[in-house]
Design a protein around this motif. Structure first.
Motif, mmCIF file in Angstrom:
data_model
loop_
_atom_site.group_PDB
_atom_site.id
_atom_site.type_symbol
_atom_site.label_atom_id
_atom_site.label_comp_id
_atom_site.label_asym_id
_atom_site.label_seq_id
_atom_site.Cartn_x
_atom_site.Cartn_y
_atom_site.Cartn_z
ATOM 1 N N VAL A 1 3.331 7.300 5.279
ATOM 2 C CA VAL A 1 2.696 6.279 4.439
ATOM 3 C C VAL A 1 1.219 6.603 4.273
ATOM 4 N N ILE A 2 0.580 6.880 5.373
ATOM 5 C CA ILE A 2 -0.858 7.146 5.347
ATOM 6 C C ILE A 2 -1.171 8.381 4.509
ATOM 7 N N GLU A 3 -0.332 9.409 4.628
ATOM 8 C CA GLU A 3 -0.555 10.626 3.842
ATOM 9 C C GLU A 3 -0.405 10.398 2.345
ATOM 10 N N LEU A 4 0.542 9.535 1.979
ATOM 11 C CA LEU A 4 0.870 9.339 0.555
ATOM 12 C C LEU A 4 -0.080 8.413 -0.191
ATOM 13 N N LEU A 5 -0.808 7.591 0.545
ATOM 14 C CA LEU A 5 -1.565 6.522 -0.112
ATOM 15 C C LEU A 5 -2.562 6.998 -1.174
ATOM 16 N N PRO A 6 -3.326 8.042 -0.915
ATOM 17 C CA PRO A 6 -4.274 8.457 -1.960
ATOM 18 C C PRO A 6 -3.567 8.788 -3.268
ATOM 19 N N GLU A 7 -2.399 9.431 -3.165
ATOM 20 C CA GLU A 7 -1.640 9.795 -4.354
ATOM 21 C C GLU A 7 -1.076 8.546 -5.046
ATOM 22 N N LEU A 8 -0.572 7.629 -4.255
ATOM 23 C CA LEU A 8 -0.030 6.376 -4.813
ATOM 24 C C LEU A 8 -1.120 5.574 -5.509
ATOM 25 N N ALA A 9 -2.318 5.628 -4.931
ATOM 26 C CA ALA A 9 -3.433 4.860 -5.491
ATOM 27 C C ALA A 9 -3.779 5.326 -6.891
ATOM 28 N N GLY A 10 -3.394 6.553 -7.221
ATOM 29 C CA GLY A 10 -3.689 7.098 -8.535
ATOM 30 C C GLY A 10 -2.710 6.644 -9.617
ATOM 31 N N LEU A 11 -1.640 5.997 -9.234
ATOM 32 C CA LEU A 11 -0.663 5.534 -10.231
ATOM 33 C C LEU A 11 -1.145 4.198 -10.807
ATOM 34 N N GLN A 12 -1.439 4.212 -12.112
ATOM 35 C CA GLN A 12 -2.160 3.092 -12.731
ATOM 36 C C GLN A 12 -1.351 1.816 -12.906
ATOM 37 N N ASN A 13 -0.028 1.918 -13.019
ATOM 38 C CA ASN A 13 0.761 0.725 -13.335
ATOM 39 C C ASN A 13 1.537 0.157 -12.156
ATOM 40 N N ILE A 14 1.207 0.650 -10.958
ATOM 41 C CA ILE A 14 1.714 -0.024 -9.761
ATOM 42 C C ILE A 14 0.529 -0.427 -8.905
ATOM 43 N N SER A 15 0.752 -1.489 -8.131
ATOM 44 C CA SER A 15 -0.259 -1.932 -7.201
ATOM 45 C C SER A 15 0.415 -2.028 -5.834
ATOM 46 N N VAL A 16 -0.054 -1.202 -4.900
ATOM 47 C CA VAL A 16 0.557 -1.183 -3.565
ATOM 48 C C VAL A 16 -0.102 -2.284 -2.736
ATOM 49 N N VAL A 17 0.605 -3.388 -2.530
ATOM 50 C CA VAL A 17 -0.042 -4.555 -1.918
ATOM 51 C C VAL A 17 0.321 -4.764 -0.453
ATOM 52 N N GLY A 18 1.222 -3.929 0.091
ATOM 53 C CA GLY A 18 1.534 -4.121 1.503
ATOM 54 C C GLY A 18 2.711 -3.309 1.990
ATOM 55 N N LEU A 19 3.235 -3.739 3.129
ATOM 56 C CA LEU A 19 4.304 -3.028 3.821
ATOM 57 C C LEU A 19 5.487 -3.961 4.076
ATOM 58 N N MET A 20 6.647 -3.348 4.169
ATOM 59 C CA MET A 20 7.862 -4.104 4.458
ATOM 60 C C MET A 20 8.677 -3.356 5.495
ATOM 61 N N THR A 21 9.386 -4.087 6.348
ATOM 62 C CA THR A 21 10.339 -3.419 7.230
ATOM 63 C C THR A 21 11.580 -4.270 7.422
ATOM 64 N N VAL A 22 12.685 -3.587 7.652
ATOM 65 C CA VAL A 22 13.918 -4.247 8.089
ATOM 66 C C VAL A 22 14.097 -3.826 9.546
ATOM 67 N N ALA A 23 13.844 -4.740 10.456
ATOM 68 C CA ALA A 23 13.902 -4.425 11.883
ATOM 69 C C ALA A 23 15.360 -4.270 12.309
ATOM 70 N N PRO A 24 15.595 -3.631 13.436
ATOM 71 C CA PRO A 24 16.978 -3.454 13.900
ATOM 72 C C PRO A 24 17.701 -4.792 14.056
ATOM 73 N N TYR A 25 19.009 -4.751 13.832
ATOM 74 C CA TYR A 25 19.790 -5.963 14.054
ATOM 75 C C TYR A 25 19.837 -6.248 15.550
ATOM 76 N N THR A 26 19.543 -7.468 15.936
ATOM 77 C CA THR A 26 19.595 -7.827 17.353
ATOM 78 C C THR A 26 19.861 -9.315 17.516
ATOM 79 N N GLU A 27 20.470 -9.662 18.635
ATOM 80 C CA GLU A 27 20.691 -11.086 18.936
ATOM 81 C C GLU A 27 19.441 -11.658 19.608
ATOM 82 N N ASN A 28 18.621 -10.769 20.130
ATOM 83 C CA ASN A 28 17.438 -11.197 20.868
ATOM 84 C C ASN A 28 16.183 -10.772 20.106
#
Ligand code: PLP
Length: 232
Positions: free
Chosen positions: A139-166
């Protein structure tokens, strides 16, 4: 039933915020309505829900065409490049961007439609083979390149954590996600400031909020168990 569930989830969000000194207004509840009929979404709308999450592009497009009420759609599932056209311009945010190629293709579609598309980068924080997403250093490596794309705005991060009962088992992963967001913002990359942390589902959203989630994606906790049609 849906109304009562929303009341309960909202209350639990507020309590989780209170435990760590956060303001509940910092946390957006997304009702994950995948597989559920439009009638149930409208019931949730009547109960005050305005944010809805879908994981299939066509399902999102079809429901958005039927429901005319002012709601926000969140694309939260795996997105193939040939299906981008169903969600750009309709979804207020795409949470599940897991490659540079996908981000570039979203940018291209957004440019064609003359819109800006808000995206989150999906991080496979637990390094699960079964899950999509970037590794934190990617993610950190890609950000400068992503920042150059004019019609997207990278506003944050998402994760799907492992399935767990606890849910406590996922606390460390949520904490790592928050730290990654802080590290990224400290780098002061032009055009990149991340304010959204989309993490936590029905089984672990309270822990996610305690660790800094700003969006939680709750399906079962609002609409009940999902029944998937059996094939064959
Ligand atoms: C289905 C889904 C959810 C909601 O899951 P529940 O456990 O029913 O709350 C959240 N995020 C993603 C990406 C999903 O696919």
């Amino acid at each position: 039933m849906i109304k009562e569930n929303i009341t309960e989830v909202t209350e639990r969000i507020a309590q989780a915020c209170r435990r760590v000194g956060r303001n509940p207004s910092e946390v957006t509840l997304i009702a994950v309505s995948k597989t559920k009929p439009v009638e149930m979404l409208l019931e949730a709308y009547e109960a005050g829900m305005r944010e809805f999450g879908e994981n299939k592009p066509q399902e999102l497009r079809d429901k958005a065409a039927i429901i005319t009420q002012p709601i926000h759609w969140h694309m939260i599932g795996t997105l193939q490049k040939n299906k981008i056209k169903y969600v750009v311009g309709t979804a207020c945010m795409i949470h599940s961007v897991d490659s540079f190629e996908l981000a570039a293709a979203i940018n291209k579609e957004a440019e064609k439609r003359n819109v800006t598309c808000r995206i989150l980068l999906e991080v496979n924080i637990a390094k699960e083979d079964s899950k999509h997403g970037f590794q934190p250093d990617e993610v950190i490596e890609l950000l400068p390149e992503l920042a150059g794309l004019q019609n997207i705005s990278v506003v944050g991060l998402m994760t799907v954590a492992p399935y767990t009962e606890n849910a406590e088992e996922n606390r460390g992963y949520f904490r790592k996600m928050k730290q990654l967001l802080i590290d990224i913002n400290m780098k002061n990359i032009d055009n990149i400031f991340m304010s959204v942390l989309s993490m936590g589902m029905s089984s672990d959203y309270e822990v996610a909020i305690e660790e800094g989630a700003t969006m939680v994606r709750v399906g079962t906790g609002i609409f009940g168990e999902r029944i998937y049609p059996t094939k064959g």
